[in-house]
Every structure is written in structure tokens, then in C-alpha cells.
Design a protein around this motif. Structure first.
Motif, PDB file in Angstrom:
ATOM      1  N   CYS A  89     -82.858 -56.562  45.235  1.00  0.00           N
ATOM      2  CA  CYS A  89     -82.117 -56.401  46.485  1.00  0.00           C
ATOM      3  C   CYS A  89     -80.627 -56.245  46.209  1.00  0.00           C
ATOM      4  O   CYS A  89     -80.092 -56.766  45.229  1.00  0.00           O
ATOM      5  CB  CYS A  89     -82.362 -57.586  47.407  1.00  0.00           C
ATOM      6  SG  CYS A  89     -81.686 -59.147  46.807  1.00  0.00           S
ATOM      7  N   HIS A  90     -79.966 -55.540  47.120  1.00  0.00           N
ATOM      8  CA  HIS A  90     -78.528 -55.322  46.982  1.00  0.00           C
ATOM      9  C   HIS A  90     -77.837 -55.608  48.306  1.00  0.00           C
ATOM     10  O   HIS A  90     -77.202 -54.753  48.912  1.00  0.00           O
ATOM     11  CB  HIS A  90     -78.254 -53.886  46.524  1.00  0.00           C
ATOM     12  CG  HIS A  90     -76.803 -53.621  46.242  1.00  0.00           C
ATOM     13  ND1 HIS A  90     -76.086 -54.337  45.318  1.00  0.00           N
ATOM     14  CD2 HIS A  90     -75.928 -52.721  46.788  1.00  0.00           C
ATOM     15  CE1 HIS A  90     -74.842 -53.898  45.296  1.00  0.00           C
ATOM     16  NE2 HIS A  90     -74.715 -52.925  46.181  1.00  0.00           N
ATOM     17  N   PRO A 137     -76.899 -61.128  46.278  1.00  0.00           N
ATOM     18  CA  PRO A 137     -77.727 -60.011  45.832  1.00  0.00           C
ATOM     19  C   PRO A 137     -78.206 -60.195  44.395  1.00  0.00           C
ATOM     20  O   PRO A 137     -77.456 -60.653  43.529  1.00  0.00           O
ATOM     21  CB  PRO A 137     -76.805 -58.804  45.964  1.00  0.00           C
ATOM     22  CG  PRO A 137     -75.428 -59.360  45.962  1.00  0.00           C
ATOM     23  CD  PRO A 137     -75.530 -60.710  46.599  1.00  0.00           C
ATOM     24  N   CYS A 138     -79.453 -59.833  44.151  1.00  0.00           N
ATOM     25  CA  CYS A 138     -80.010 -59.967  42.803  1.00  0.00           C
ATOM     26  C   CYS A 138     -79.380 -58.981  41.828  1.00  0.00           C
ATOM     27  O   CYS A 138     -79.326 -59.236  40.618  1.00  0.00           O
ATOM     28  CB  CYS A 138     -81.521 -59.765  42.851  1.00  0.00           C
ATOM     29  SG  CYS A 138     -82.399 -61.066  43.737  1.00  0.00           S
ATOM     30  N   THR A 139     -78.917 -57.848  42.332  1.00  0.00           N
ATOM     31  CA  THR A 139     -78.318 -56.851  41.452  1.00  0.00           C
ATOM     32  C   THR A 139     -77.116 -57.424  40.697  1.00  0.00           C
ATOM     33  O   THR A 139     -76.977 -57.233  39.478  1.00  0.00           O
ATOM     34  CB  THR A 139     -77.873 -55.630  42.273  1.00  0.00           C
ATOM     35  OG1 THR A 139     -77.110 -56.082  43.412  1.00  0.00           O
ATOM     36  CG2 THR A 139     -79.064 -54.833  42.750  1.00  0.00           C
ATOM     37  N   GLY A 140     -76.241 -58.124  41.414  1.00  0.00           N
ATOM     38  CA  GLY A 140     -75.072 -58.722  40.767  1.00  0.00           C
ATOM     39  C   GLY A 140     -75.452 -59.758  39.742  1.00  0.00           C
ATOM     40  O   GLY A 140     -74.844 -59.834  38.655  1.00  0.00           O
ATOM     41  N   ASN A 186     -86.829 -51.501  52.841  1.00  0.00           N
ATOM     42  CA  ASN A 186     -85.948 -52.091  53.850  1.00  0.00           C
ATOM     43  C   ASN A 186     -84.537 -51.532  53.664  1.00  0.00           C
ATOM     44  O   ASN A 186     -83.891 -51.793  52.645  1.00  0.00           O
ATOM     45  CB  ASN A 186     -85.939 -53.608  53.706  1.00  0.00           C
ATOM     46  CG  ASN A 186     -85.155 -54.302  54.794  1.00  0.00           C
ATOM     47  OD1 ASN A 186     -84.339 -53.692  55.476  1.00  0.00           O
ATOM     48  ND2 ASN A 186     -85.387 -55.587  54.970  1.00  0.00           N
ATOM     49  N   PRO A 187     -84.020 -50.766  54.623  1.00  0.00           N
ATOM     50  CA  PRO A 187     -82.697 -50.149  54.430  1.00  0.00           C
ATOM     51  C   PRO A 187     -81.579 -51.164  54.246  1.00  0.00           C
ATOM     52  O   PRO A 187     -80.540 -50.837  53.656  1.00  0.00           O
ATOM     53  CB  PRO A 187     -82.504 -49.329  55.715  1.00  0.00           C
ATOM     54  CG  PRO A 187     -83.450 -49.924  56.711  1.00  0.00           C
ATOM     55  CD  PRO A 187     -84.618 -50.412  55.918  1.00  0.00           C
ATOM     56  N   VAL A 188     -81.767 -52.372  54.718  1.00  0.00           N
ATOM     57  CA  VAL A 188     -80.742 -53.408  54.557  1.00  0.00           C
ATOM     58  C   VAL A 188     -80.628 -53.843  53.103  1.00  0.00           C
ATOM     59  O   VAL A 188     -79.531 -54.086  52.586  1.00  0.00           O
ATOM     60  CB  VAL A 188     -81.047 -54.615  55.461  1.00  0.00           C
ATOM     61  CG1 VAL A 188     -80.060 -55.752  55.202  1.00  0.00           C
ATOM     62  CG2 VAL A 188     -81.016 -54.211  56.920  1.00  0.00           C
ATOM     63  N   ALA A 189     -81.768 -53.931  52.420  1.00  0.00           N
ATOM     64  CA  ALA A 189     -81.781 -54.450  51.051  1.00  0.00           C
ATOM     65  C   ALA A 189     -81.878 -53.363  49.992  1.00  0.00           C
ATOM     66  O   ALA A 189     -81.685 -53.630  48.807  1.00  0.00           O
ATOM     67  CB  ALA A 189     -82.946 -55.424  50.888  1.00  0.00           C
TER      68      ALA A 189
END
Length: 364
Positions: free
Chosen positions: A88-89, A96-99, A117-120
Motif C-alpha cells: 500500500c502507498h 504506508p508499507c512502501t516507505g 483500491n484507488p486509495v491504496a
């Protein structure tokens, strides 16, 4: 914290092998993460050896990636994160998991299904922009047809994913002509049913089943103890449910975020299955199991609301009795509701056939 060191081998893994471990970690938390998806993550060190595996915590807790990274520590630096769903971002209840992946020194991310999901969504592109190699679509069909299917269905349709459970003989009968049905399948199949219940948001039966069998509808271990996660018990139909019915009884601690659902009971007084699904959608239920009798099964089927089947088949023949599904109407071969087989499992002689309707729900 759902860490799974028992899943970790000591030899280097391919992407597919590591993803299968991530799927196993996701399966272990299925039923506990709503409204978040049950995600699994495996961290491979720079040599390709799995050093951590984790599943998503209940809502508000850390995601699978954050937990696996914390368990791996410095061993994650220069390594690969293998995760069932695109990281998720977005900032929600957790960062966020990306960071977290970039900060941990991960140089490659392998994911199965893209986040719809456009939010994530957008995590893969963000990671590529930070110099992280990203491989998508690994075992995507297995994931989309399996552990993530109900959540993906919810994202696409905003209604619960309905799985119909049947149990019967090879000739498709759920009970003998005298009404007896216990036990057509053996103890391993019945044990599997209880594990399956513990992974669902709700179980549905009809008032006829409640009045005839007085089921508890709880998820129990082999010794009868309640399993940690209990689904909402839903009874459908216009007849009254007796005040002393077993289905009304306690089933352990409630979900802390939605106390009316965890181990709870609800009577939906209608014969309209579309209305039933609307009520369940309003409750935010994602993964629902229909365990009722042949008429309730037939009503869901006739309404076009069955998304998947789990059919337990005993190696026996009755010759006459009650069919596992009864729509109450005449049919022709053209009326067959077609499903796609996704798995066959031997349970001590009985066979569990898993099948889904429609195309694969996800994509890489």
C-alpha cells in the motif's frame, strides 16, 4: 503479532516458492483482518533465504510487510520482499508499507495481485521510482482465486462474497428419505468445516435448519473448545427463532471494533436473498458462508448470488433422499450454474471440491 517462523526453510527460494509461503501466512490470518485484506509477506535476505514471514494484524495493527521487516531487522537490507498484494502507498491507521520497505533497504519487491483500491494503489510505481525492482503477477491466479478472492470481490462489487457449502453423497444427496443426515461425511471433513468457519465473517442458515437441528454454528476445535475467531451467526427466514435456540448463545469475545459482529447473532426476517445480501453489505461483511439446507442453498443459487462452492462429497450412495440443493422449480440441462474448479482435497476418504464462479478476480 502473526509471525510464522515455522514456515521458513533454510535454503534459497525462488519467487514462486517464497510466494507460496506468503500465501500460507495470509491464510493463517484470514478472517481476522476485516475490512483490510488478509495479506502475507516473506522477507528474503540478499542470499535468497527466507528470514521472516508474517500476516496482517487485525485492523489498526501493522500490515504484513511492516511485521515481516521488523522481524527480519538488518537481514532485510539488500533483500527481497515477497507479498501477496501490492504494497500500500497511503497513510491510514498505519504508515504506508512502501516507505517501510525502502527504509529497510529492500532492493526488490515481488507481489502477486495489484491493489484495486484507488486509495491504496500505486505502490509498485512509487517503489520503481525509488530504484526498487518490482515484479508483479507472481502466482496471481492462485491468490485471486484463493485467500484474497472475497476481498477482491468486495472491492469490485461492494457486496459480500458468498460461498455455498454443501455436504452429500456421490449421488448428490444431503439426507436420507427419513430426514437423517448425521453423519454423511467423516470427522476430518467436519473438522475442516470448523476451521473454515473460523475464517469467515458470517455463517448463514435458514430458520428451518434452526428449528430442525438447533445448531450452534460456532467454530470449534477437536476438543469442542471455541476457536479464537468466531463469525457472525445469521439466520434467514420469517419464522421466529426460539429464545433458547443454541444459535443465540455466546460464542466468545466480540470483535473490539464491531462488537455487534464478533461471535454475535442476527435474524434477517425475509425470504429475499438480495435483501439478505444488502443487510450483510451494510454491516461491512466481506466473506460469508452459506451453510443452510437445500432450500436456502437453492434460493441463493436461483438469485445468482453464489460466488464460490465448497462441496464435501462422501464416497457413498443413498439412491433416494434430499438433494444438496433444491431451487423448488423445474430445470433443464441449460439451467446448470457453471463453476470453475480451483482445488480438490482428500479428507480421510471424503473429498472437498472447491470451485468459483466467473473469471479470475485479480491481476498482477
Amino acid at each position: 503479532m502473526p509471525l510464522h517462523p515455522d514456515l521458513l526453510p533454510t535454503t534459497p527460494l525462488s519467487h514462486d516458492q517464497a510466494m507460496r509461503l506468503a500465501i500460507a501466512a495470509a491464510e493463517r490470518v484470514r478472517g481476522t483482518t476485516r475490512p483490510n485484506p488478509p495479506v502475507g509477506c516473506v522477507i528474503l535476505d540478499a542470499r535468497g533465504i527466507a528470514v521472516a514471514a508474517a500476516g496482517t494484524d487485525p485492523v489498526g495493527g501493522p500490515h504484513a510487510e511492516a511485521q515481516a521487516l521488523a522481524a527480519a531487522g538488518e537481514r532485510a537490507r539488500g533483500g527481497t520482499a515477497v507479498v501477496t498484494l501490492e504494497p500500500c502507498h497511503h497513510v491510514g491507521r498505519t504508515p504506508p508499507c512502501t516507505g517501510a520497505l525502502v527504509e529497510a533497504g529492500i532492493v526488490e519487491v515481488v507481489h502477486g495481485v495489484a491493489d484495486p483500491n484507488p486509495v491504496a494503489a500505486g505502490g509498485a510505481d512509487w517503489l520503481v521510482g525509488r530504484g526498487v525492482a518490482v515484479v508483479g503477477g507472481v502466482l496471481a491466479a492462485d491468490i485471486a482465486d484463493g485467500v484474497l478472492r472475497p476481498w477482491l470481490h468486495w472491492q469490485a462489487h461492494r457486496r459480500p462474497h458468498i460461498t455455498l457449502k454443501t455436504a452429500g453423497t456421490v449421488d448428490g444427496l444431503a439426507a436420507a428419505t427419513d430426514g437423517s443426515s448425521q453423519w454423511i461425511t467423516g470427522h476430518l471433513a467436519r473438522r475442516r468445516v470448523h476451521v473454515d468457519r473460523s475464517r469467515r465473517d458470517a455463517i448463514i442458515v435458514g430458520t428451518g435448519t434452526v428449528l430442525a437441528d438447533d445448531p450452534r454454528l460456532t467454530a470449534r476445535s477437536g476438543d469442542g473448545a471455541l476457536l479464537p475467531h468466531q463469525p457472525l451467526r445469521v439466520v434467514v427466514g420469517r419464522k421466529a427463532v426460539p429464545a433458547d435456540a443454541a444459535v443465540r448463545g455466546g460464542a466468545g469475545p466480540a470483535d473490539p471494533d464491531t462488537p455487534e459482529l464478533g461471535g454475535g447473532f442476527r435474524h434477517i426476517q425475509t425470504r429475499d436473498m438480495d435483501r439478505v445480501v444488502d443487510v450483510l453489505a451494510d454491516l461491512g461483511l466481506i466473506d460469508v458462508l452459506v451453510e443452510g439446507g437445500p432450500r436456502l442453498a437453492g434460493a441463493f443459487l436461483a438469485a445468482g448470488l453464489v460466488d464460490a462452492i465448497e462441496s464435501y462429497v462422501a464416497p457413498g450412495l443413498l439412491g433416494a433422499g434430499t438433494a444438496v440443493v433444491d431451487t423448488g422449480s423445474a430445470t433443464t440441462v441449460a439451467d446448470i450454474a457453471r463453476f470453475r474448479t480451483t482445488g480438490v482435497e482428500n479428507l480421510g476418504g471424503d473429498v472437498l471440491i472447491r470451485a468459483v464462479r466467473g473469471p479470475v478476480a485479480g491481476r498482477g
